[in-house]
Design a protein around this motif. Structure first.
Motif, PDB file in Angstrom:
ATOM      1  N   ILE A 260       0.841  -1.214   0.000  1.00  0.00           N
ATOM      2  CA  ILE A 260       0.000   0.000   0.000  1.00  0.00           C
ATOM      3  C   ILE A 260       0.867   1.252   0.000  1.00  0.00           C
ATOM      4  N   THR A 261       1.969   1.217   0.762  1.00  0.00           N
ATOM      5  CA  THR A 261       2.909   2.352   0.772  1.00  0.00           C
ATOM      6  C   THR A 261       3.460   2.611  -0.629  1.00  0.00           C
ATOM      7  N   THR A 262       3.789   1.544  -1.347  1.00  0.00           N
ATOM      8  CA  THR A 262       4.321   1.664  -2.715  1.00  0.00           C
ATOM      9  C   THR A 262       3.249   2.158  -3.679  1.00  0.00           C
ATOM     10  N   ILE A 263       2.026   1.625  -3.549  1.00  0.00           N
ATOM     11  CA  ILE A 263       0.933   2.007  -4.450  1.00  0.00           C
ATOM     12  C   ILE A 263       0.610   3.490  -4.318  1.00  0.00           C
ATOM     13  N   VAL A 264       0.574   3.971  -3.082  1.00  0.00           N
ATOM     14  CA  VAL A 264       0.242   5.383  -2.834  1.00  0.00           C
ATOM     15  C   VAL A 264       1.238   6.312  -3.523  1.00  0.00           C
ATOM     16  N   ARG A 265       2.482   5.854  -3.658  1.00  0.00           N
ATOM     17  CA  ARG A 265       3.530   6.681  -4.275  1.00  0.00           C
ATOM     18  C   ARG A 265       3.526   6.642  -5.795  1.00  0.00           C
ATOM     19  N   LEU A 266       2.731   5.748  -6.387  1.00  0.00           N
ATOM     20  CA  LEU A 266       2.691   5.659  -7.852  1.00  0.00           C
ATOM     21  C   LEU A 266       2.148   6.954  -8.446  1.00  0.00           C
ATOM     22  N   PRO A 267       2.813   7.489  -9.492  1.00  0.00           N
ATOM     23  CA  PRO A 267       2.377   8.758 -10.074  1.00  0.00           C
ATOM     24  C   PRO A 267       1.085   8.647 -10.879  1.00  0.00           C
TER      25      PRO A 267
ATOM     26  N   THR B 121      -2.663   7.461 -11.843  1.00  0.00           N
ATOM     27  CA  THR B 121      -3.917   7.049 -11.209  1.00  0.00           C
ATOM     28  C   THR B 121      -4.342   5.664 -11.694  1.00  0.00           C
ATOM     29  N   SER B 122      -4.175   5.431 -12.998  1.00  0.00           N
ATOM     30  CA  SER B 122      -4.534   4.122 -13.548  1.00  0.00           C
ATOM     31  C   SER B 122      -3.639   3.030 -12.981  1.00  0.00           C
ATOM     32  N   GLY B 123      -2.360   3.359 -12.748  1.00  0.00           N
ATOM     33  CA  GLY B 123      -1.425   2.392 -12.160  1.00  0.00           C
ATOM     34  C   GLY B 123      -1.833   2.030 -10.746  1.00  0.00           C
ATOM     35  N   ARG B 124      -2.242   3.049  -9.968  1.00  0.00           N
ATOM     36  CA  ARG B 124      -2.702   2.798  -8.600  1.00  0.00           C
ATOM     37  C   ARG B 124      -3.960   1.950  -8.602  1.00  0.00           C
TER      38      ARG B 124
ATOM     39  N   SER C  43      -6.520  -3.203  -7.560  1.00  0.00           N
ATOM     40  CA  SER C  43      -7.440  -4.219  -8.067  1.00  0.00           C
ATOM     41  C   SER C  43      -6.859  -5.621  -7.938  1.00  0.00           C
ATOM     42  N   THR C  44      -5.554  -5.774  -8.247  1.00  0.00           N
ATOM     43  CA  THR C  44      -4.929  -7.095  -8.181  1.00  0.00           C
ATOM     44  C   THR C  44      -4.743  -7.571  -6.742  1.00  0.00           C
ATOM     45  N   CYS C  45      -4.711  -6.627  -5.799  1.00  0.00           N
ATOM     46  CA  CYS C  45      -4.486  -6.990  -4.394  1.00  0.00           C
ATOM     47  C   CYS C  45      -5.782  -7.138  -3.593  1.00  0.00           C
TER      48      CYS C  45
ATOM     49  N   LEU D  60     -15.766 -16.404  -6.984  1.00  0.00           N
ATOM     50  CA  LEU D  60     -16.486 -15.158  -7.299  1.00  0.00           C
ATOM     51  C   LEU D  60     -15.609 -13.946  -7.057  1.00  0.00           C
ATOM     52  N   ILE D  61     -14.913 -13.944  -5.915  1.00  0.00           N
ATOM     53  CA  ILE D  61     -14.054 -12.805  -5.561  1.00  0.00           C
ATOM     54  C   ILE D  61     -12.964 -12.617  -6.603  1.00  0.00           C
ATOM     55  N   TYR D  62     -12.327 -13.723  -7.012  1.00  0.00           N
ATOM     56  CA  TYR D  62     -11.209 -13.617  -7.946  1.00  0.00           C
ATOM     57  C   TYR D  62     -11.643 -13.390  -9.389  1.00  0.00           C
ATOM     58  N   SER D  63     -12.861 -13.836  -9.739  1.00  0.00           N
ATOM     59  CA  SER D  63     -13.294 -13.675 -11.132  1.00  0.00           C
ATOM     60  C   SER D  63     -13.986 -12.339 -11.370  1.00  0.00           C
TER      61      SER D  63
END
Length: 311
Positions: free
Chosen positions: A222-229, A231-234, A239-241, A288-291
């Motif tokens: 989450i710390t790494t995701i928040v730093r992503l420049p 918005t689509s990358g975040r 989504s994958t996590c 269901l959660i993963y699909s």
């Protein structure tokens, strides 16, 4: 297990849902439907992640193994539960009870460890993307799966042996839906302090430690995701996590309530409900959660279903 006031226990009686005699047929239908959903849903995930060229990555390799594990895990308890609901007897031999408990613990520990491996995979993918192909190569992935499946076997066989070496006296009725340590210990005579400590140590090794490792992984993710420049990358990273986090929360949350809750606050009804949650409901929701939260899986499913219908 013999003595002046002791008798040799050759079978137990699982009370299950015996307090709901008028609902036995309805509950049989409900759990049969749930079991079929688990088999079909997780089976489809296995087929999709095995056959679709776009899903040949470590993440889906682990998901395929996790789905197979869910089928094995639920098959330890649900078929027996269905038989008890159908016959309305609930008797289970001493040996069958020990075998069920042993497999429940071995597969439960494997699930905890595999969820940890999946969290580590996401950590490497998001926090160290350039090194991801090198770190999570196929050999490493296979080794992680093998360790997850096998590492708990000797310890949990010994744990099961200790539980079933206790002296059982008085009632043979287990107020539960399957054989498990808490209701078995309640039927034991004599001192059970050492075995209870042993069970808590096993829970520390195979449940609490994996959960803490998952927690640490996601704090860093989450710390790494928040730093992503971007918005689509975040959004893509979250989504994958998020699917994995939902499964972790459901499984560990319900399991901890059953095994870590103080005895004084135990309620047989609530224990049964939460036990059903981590042994039945979570494996049903897993596909269901993963699909539903994964565009790649949905796309692969759309390609596969017409072929299955035609065949």
């Amino acid at each position: 297990m013999s003595g002046d006031n002791l008798t040799v226990v050759v079978e137990f009686i699982l009370l299950g849902f015996s307090d709901l005699p008028k609902l036995q047929g309805f509950l049989f239908g409900v759990f049969l439907s749930i079991y079929l959903c688990i088999l079909i849903g997780n089976g489809l995930l296995i087929i999709i992640t095995k056959t679709d060229p776009g899903l040949q990555t470590p993440m889906y390799f682990f998901l395929r193994n996790f789905s197979f594990l869910e089928i094995c895990y639920t098959s330890v308890t649900i078929p027996r539960m269905l038989a008890d609901l159908w016959t309305q007897k609930g008797t289970i031999s001493f040996i069958a009870c020990a075998v069920q408990t042993c497999f429940l613990y071995i597969l439960g520990a494997a699930e905890c460890l595999l969820l940890t491996v999946m969290a580590y995979d996401r950590y490497v993918a998001i926090c160290k993307p350039l090194y991801y192909p090198l770190i999570m190569n196929h050999k490493v992935c296979v080794q992680l799966i093998v360790v997850s499946w096998l590492i708990g076997i000797p310890i949990l066989i010994e744990e099961t042996y200790q539980i079933f070496s206790l002296n059982f006296c008085g009632s043979k009725k287990l107020n539960h839906i399957f054989c498990d340590a808490p209701p078995l210990i309640e039927l034991a005579c004599g001192e059970t302090y050492e075995i209870e400590i042993s069970i808590h140590v096993a829970a520390l090794i195979f449940a609490i430690t994996p959960f803490l490792l998952i927690l640490i992984s996601y704090v860093k993710i989450i710390t790494t995701i928040v730093r992503l420049p971007s918005t689509s990358g975040r959004s893509k990273a979250f989504s994958t996590c998020s699917s994995h986090l939902m499964v972790v929360g459901l499984f560990f949350g319900s399991g901890s309530i059953v095994y870590l809750q103080p005895k004084s606050s135990h309620s047989a009804g609530s224990v049964k409900v939460f036990a059903l949650f981590y042994t039945t409901v979570t494996p049903m929701l897993n596909p269901l959660i993963y699909s539903l939260r994964n565009k790649d899986v949905i796309a692969a499913l759309r390609k596969l279903l017409p072929k299955l219908i035609r065949s």
